[in-house]
Design an enzyme around this catalytic site. Structure first.
Site, PDB file in Angstrom:
ATOM      1  N   HIS A   1      -3.602   7.465   1.830  1.00  0.00           N
ATOM      2  CA  HIS A   1      -3.611   5.889   1.486  1.00  0.00           C
ATOM      3  C   HIS A   1      -5.343   5.642   2.102  1.00  0.00           C
ATOM      4  O   HIS A   1      -5.437   5.815   3.421  1.00  0.00           O
ATOM      5  CB  HIS A   1      -2.953   4.910   1.903  1.00  0.00           C
ATOM      6  CG  HIS A   1      -3.112   3.438   2.029  1.00  0.00           C
ATOM      7  ND1 HIS A   1      -3.741   3.157   0.615  1.00  0.00           N
ATOM      8  CD2 HIS A   1      -3.168   2.567   2.754  1.00  0.00           C
ATOM      9  CE1 HIS A   1      -4.003   1.788   0.677  1.00  0.00           C
ATOM     10  NE2 HIS A   1      -3.854   1.489   1.972  1.00  0.00           N
TER      11      HIS A   1
ATOM     12  N   CYS B   1       0.760  -1.154  -0.219  1.00  0.00           N
ATOM     13  CA  CYS B   1      -0.180  -0.062  -0.116  1.00  0.00           C
ATOM     14  C   CYS B   1       0.809   1.282  -0.170  1.00  0.00           C
ATOM     15  O   CYS B   1       0.363   2.327  -0.346  1.00  0.00           O
ATOM     16  CB  CYS B   1      -0.931   0.089   0.985  1.00  0.00           C
ATOM     17  SG  CYS B   1      -2.173  -1.342   1.236  1.00  0.00           S
TER      18      CYS B   1
ATOM     19  N   ASN C   1      -9.911  -0.049  -0.373  1.00  0.00           N
ATOM     20  CA  ASN C   1      -8.534   0.057  -0.509  1.00  0.00           C
ATOM     21  C   ASN C   1      -7.982  -0.394  -1.635  1.00  0.00           C
ATOM     22  O   ASN C   1      -8.046  -1.890  -1.884  1.00  0.00           O
ATOM     23  CB  ASN C   1      -8.030  -0.727   0.757  1.00  0.00           C
ATOM     24  CG  ASN C   1      -6.617  -0.851   0.846  1.00  0.00           C
ATOM     25  OD1 ASN C   1      -5.839  -0.378  -0.005  1.00  0.00           O
ATOM     26  ND2 ASN C   1      -6.067  -1.247   1.942  1.00  0.00           N
TER      27      ASN C   1
HETATM   28  N1  ACO Z   1     -18.819  -8.265   8.523  1.00  0.00           N
HETATM   29  C1  ACO Z   1     -19.479  -8.529   9.648  1.00  0.00           C
HETATM   30  N2  ACO Z   1     -18.647  -8.810  10.947  1.00  0.00           N
HETATM   31  C2  ACO Z   1     -17.412  -8.958  10.712  1.00  0.00           C
HETATM   32  C3  ACO Z   1     -16.652  -8.622   9.496  1.00  0.00           C
HETATM   33  C4  ACO Z   1     -17.535  -8.526   8.254  1.00  0.00           C
HETATM   34  N3  ACO Z   1     -17.139  -8.173   6.887  1.00  0.00           N
HETATM   35  N4  ACO Z   1     -15.462  -8.821   9.471  1.00  0.00           N
HETATM   36  C5  ACO Z   1     -15.070  -8.965  11.043  1.00  0.00           C
HETATM   37  N5  ACO Z   1     -16.369  -9.066  11.562  1.00  0.00           N
HETATM   38  C6  ACO Z   1     -16.598  -9.170  13.117  1.00  0.00           C
HETATM   39  C7  ACO Z   1     -15.380 -10.095  13.488  1.00  0.00           C
HETATM   40  O1  ACO Z   1     -15.625 -11.507  13.518  1.00  0.00           O
HETATM   41  C8  ACO Z   1     -15.490  -9.743  15.015  1.00  0.00           C
HETATM   42  O2  ACO Z   1     -16.570 -10.678  15.479  1.00  0.00           O
HETATM   43  P1  ACO Z   1     -16.580 -11.012  17.109  1.00  0.00           P
HETATM   44  O3  ACO Z   1     -16.454 -10.043  17.931  1.00  0.00           O
HETATM   45  O4  ACO Z   1     -17.849 -11.788  17.197  1.00  0.00           O
HETATM   46  O5  ACO Z   1     -15.275 -12.014  16.986  1.00  0.00           O
HETATM   47  C9  ACO Z   1     -16.140  -8.285  14.978  1.00  0.00           C
HETATM   48  O6  ACO Z   1     -16.751  -8.367  13.897  1.00  0.00           O
HETATM   49  C10 ACO Z   1     -15.013  -7.079  15.193  1.00  0.00           C
HETATM   50  O7  ACO Z   1     -13.859  -7.691  14.354  1.00  0.00           O
HETATM   51  P2  ACO Z   1     -12.422  -6.740  14.493  1.00  0.00           P
HETATM   52  O8  ACO Z   1     -11.632  -7.264  13.506  1.00  0.00           O
HETATM   53  O9  ACO Z   1     -12.174  -6.636  15.812  1.00  0.00           O
HETATM   54  O10 ACO Z   1     -13.115  -5.235  13.883  1.00  0.00           O
HETATM   55  P3  ACO Z   1     -12.474  -3.723  13.872  1.00  0.00           P
HETATM   56  O11 ACO Z   1     -13.211  -2.984  14.448  1.00  0.00           O
HETATM   57  O12 ACO Z   1     -10.923  -3.773  14.243  1.00  0.00           O
HETATM   58  O13 ACO Z   1     -12.610  -3.670  12.089  1.00  0.00           O
HETATM   59  C11 ACO Z   1     -10.968  -3.528  10.288  1.00  0.00           C
HETATM   60  C12 ACO Z   1     -11.827  -4.624  11.367  1.00  0.00           C
HETATM   61  C13 ACO Z   1     -11.953  -2.844   9.702  1.00  0.00           C
HETATM   62  C14 ACO Z   1     -10.133  -4.613   9.415  1.00  0.00           C
HETATM   63  C15 ACO Z   1      -9.973  -2.736  11.103  1.00  0.00           C
HETATM   64  O14 ACO Z   1      -9.241  -3.160  11.965  1.00  0.00           O
HETATM   65  C16 ACO Z   1      -9.016  -1.977   9.873  1.00  0.00           C
HETATM   66  O15 ACO Z   1      -9.612  -1.352   9.098  1.00  0.00           O
HETATM   67  N6  ACO Z   1      -7.698  -2.341  10.271  1.00  0.00           N
HETATM   68  C17 ACO Z   1      -6.901  -1.962   9.232  1.00  0.00           C
HETATM   69  C18 ACO Z   1      -6.765  -2.411   8.083  1.00  0.00           C
HETATM   70  C19 ACO Z   1      -5.602  -1.385   7.226  1.00  0.00           C
HETATM   71  O16 ACO Z   1      -5.436  -0.479   7.432  1.00  0.00           O
HETATM   72  N7  ACO Z   1      -5.235  -2.050   6.251  1.00  0.00           N
HETATM   73  C20 ACO Z   1      -4.081  -1.102   5.824  1.00  0.00           C
HETATM   74  C21 ACO Z   1      -3.113  -1.756   4.993  1.00  0.00           C
HETATM   75  S1  ACO Z   1      -3.691  -2.701   3.767  1.00  0.00           S
HETATM   76  C22 ACO Z   1      -2.285  -3.260   2.812  1.00  0.00           C
HETATM   77  O17 ACO Z   1      -1.221  -2.747   3.014  1.00  0.00           O
HETATM   78  C23 ACO Z   1      -2.560  -4.417   1.863  1.00  0.00           C
END
Ligand code: ACO
Length: 325
Positions: free
Chosen positions: A252, A113, A282
């Site tokens: 990004h 990214c 993304n």
């Molecule tokens: N739909 C519904 N529920 C979901 C989904 C989905 N698509 N995905 C996860 N959940 C659930 C999980 O299973 C979890 O359930 P549980 O509590 O019963 O276990 C709950 O939602 C919370 O999951 P978390 O992973 O803790 O959610 P979070 O608030 O952290 O959001 C996310 C997840 C959106 C991925 C966030 O952490 C994020 O954006 N992280 C950064 C990603 C990023 O910036 N990447 C950049 C670099 S990418 C690159 O370099 C290629």
């Protein structure tokens, strides 16, 4: 003295749009969860015949047309991608051949990214050494091809696309960096210790497969806000400006919450942050030039504006660059 200056920009997106509702019909997710956690509403997905190179070529042609130069005047093509058409040769060479500027320097950069930031800093440095006069810098990806479409924690986050800019070596000794157009400064970082938080579980030398993206989203989120705020402070300090001098932040587009949190940490108002994650999701290395081109074409970013680009991605890698448009 300023670095290379911008001549033009362009971008390209696949025709097919995949909405959150479309995804919710395939996997256990909902529009509400995706919008609330990420700000994403839809993404573009490459169809048959669309590849990283076809998107890159379309974005490059648009950037060259916007710059008003001949493709044959390009001396250097740097293409940032983690999803090349083939393991080798570099996708940049396919772009070069399609544009008809065979003979010039052409290579790919792999920093996921942050790839566009790495490519931008490399192009600026090479132009400063006299390697050429004009550079085409591209970010292009088809992440849809490395997603595990059964993993709801990752597949809802990404999309496909490409963005490109044309740069020209124009900085003269004695140019006033506070007013002259060009790249003022860039800072890049990497930390290989964080490999397991964001990686692809395949490759030619390990599994002989392409593999799928794996991510511990919560940990990536935490590192992203800290690293991005830190590298933004570095370029601000290095250029001798203050955060208030910045007209636009072109980040990004990973997650609307990361964009908000980073801007807040620096005291930059959210109205100055270009957001396209709702439309494109993304798109990895393509996301910064895609967002930049979108905001130039809709008239928000204008000549004379001071813009900061920033990104963080797998590796980890991260970086920022300040440019007077
Ligand atoms: N739909 C519904 N529920 C979901 C989904 C989905 N698509 N995905 C996860 N959940 C659930 C999980 O299973 C979890 O359930 P549980 O509590 O019963 O276990 C709950 O939602 C919370 O999951 P978390 O992973 O803790 O959610 P979070 O608030 O952290 O959001 C996310 C997840 C959106 C991925 C966030 O952490 C994020 O954006 N992280 C950064 C990603 C990023 O910036 N990447 C950049 C670099 S990418 C690159 O370099 C290629």
């Amino acid at each position: 003295m300023t670095g290379a200056r911008l001549l033009g920009s362009g971008s390209a997106l696949p025709e097919r749009v995949l909405t959150n509702a479309d995804l919710a019909a395939q996997i256990d997710t909902s529009d509400e969860w995706i919008v609330e956690r990420t700000g994403i509403r839809q993404r573009h997905i490459a169809g048959e015949g669309e590849t990283t190179s076809t998107l890159a070529i379309a974005a490059a042609r648009a950037a060259i047309a916007d710059a008003g130069v001949e493709a044959s005047s390009i001396d250097l093509i740097i293409l940032a991608t983690a999803t090349p058409d083939n393991t080798f040769p570099a996708t940049a060479t396919k772009v070069q051949h399609a544009l008809g500027c065979n003979g010039c320097v052409a290579f790919d950069v792999a920093a996921v990214c942050s790839g566009f930031l790495y490519a931008l800093a490399t192009a600026d440095s090479l132009l400063k050494t006299g390697m050429g006069t004009r550079a085409l810098v591209i970010g292009a990806e088809t992440f849809s091809r490395i997603l595990d479409w059964e993993d709801r924690t990752t597949c809802v986050l990404f999309g496909d696309g490409a963005g490109a800019i044309v740069l020209e070596a124009s900085g003269e000794a004695g140019d006033d960096a506070s007013t002259a157009p060009g790249i003022l400064t860039s800072r890049l970082h990497a930390d290989g210790a964080q490999h397991d938080l964001l990686y692809v579980d395949g490759g030619p030398s390990t599994t002989q497969t392409v593999g799928h993206l794996r991510m511990k989203g919560r940990e990536v989120f935490r590192h992203a806000v800290v690293n991005l705020a830190s590298v933004l402070n570095e370029v601000i300090e290095d250029a001798g400006i203050s955060a208030e001098d910045i007209d636009w932040v072109v980040p990004h587009q990973a997650n609307a919450r990361i964009l908000d949190a980073t801007a807040r940490k620096l005291g930059i108002p959210s109205e100055k942050v270009i957001v396209t994650v709702d439309q494109h999701a993304n798109t990895s290395a393509a996301s910064v030039p895609l967002a930049f081109d979108t905001a130039r074409r809709d008239g928000r970013i204008k000549a004379g504006d001071l813009v900061v680009f920033e990104a963080m991605g797998g590796g980890f890698t991260w970086g920022a660059s300040l440019m007077r448009v």
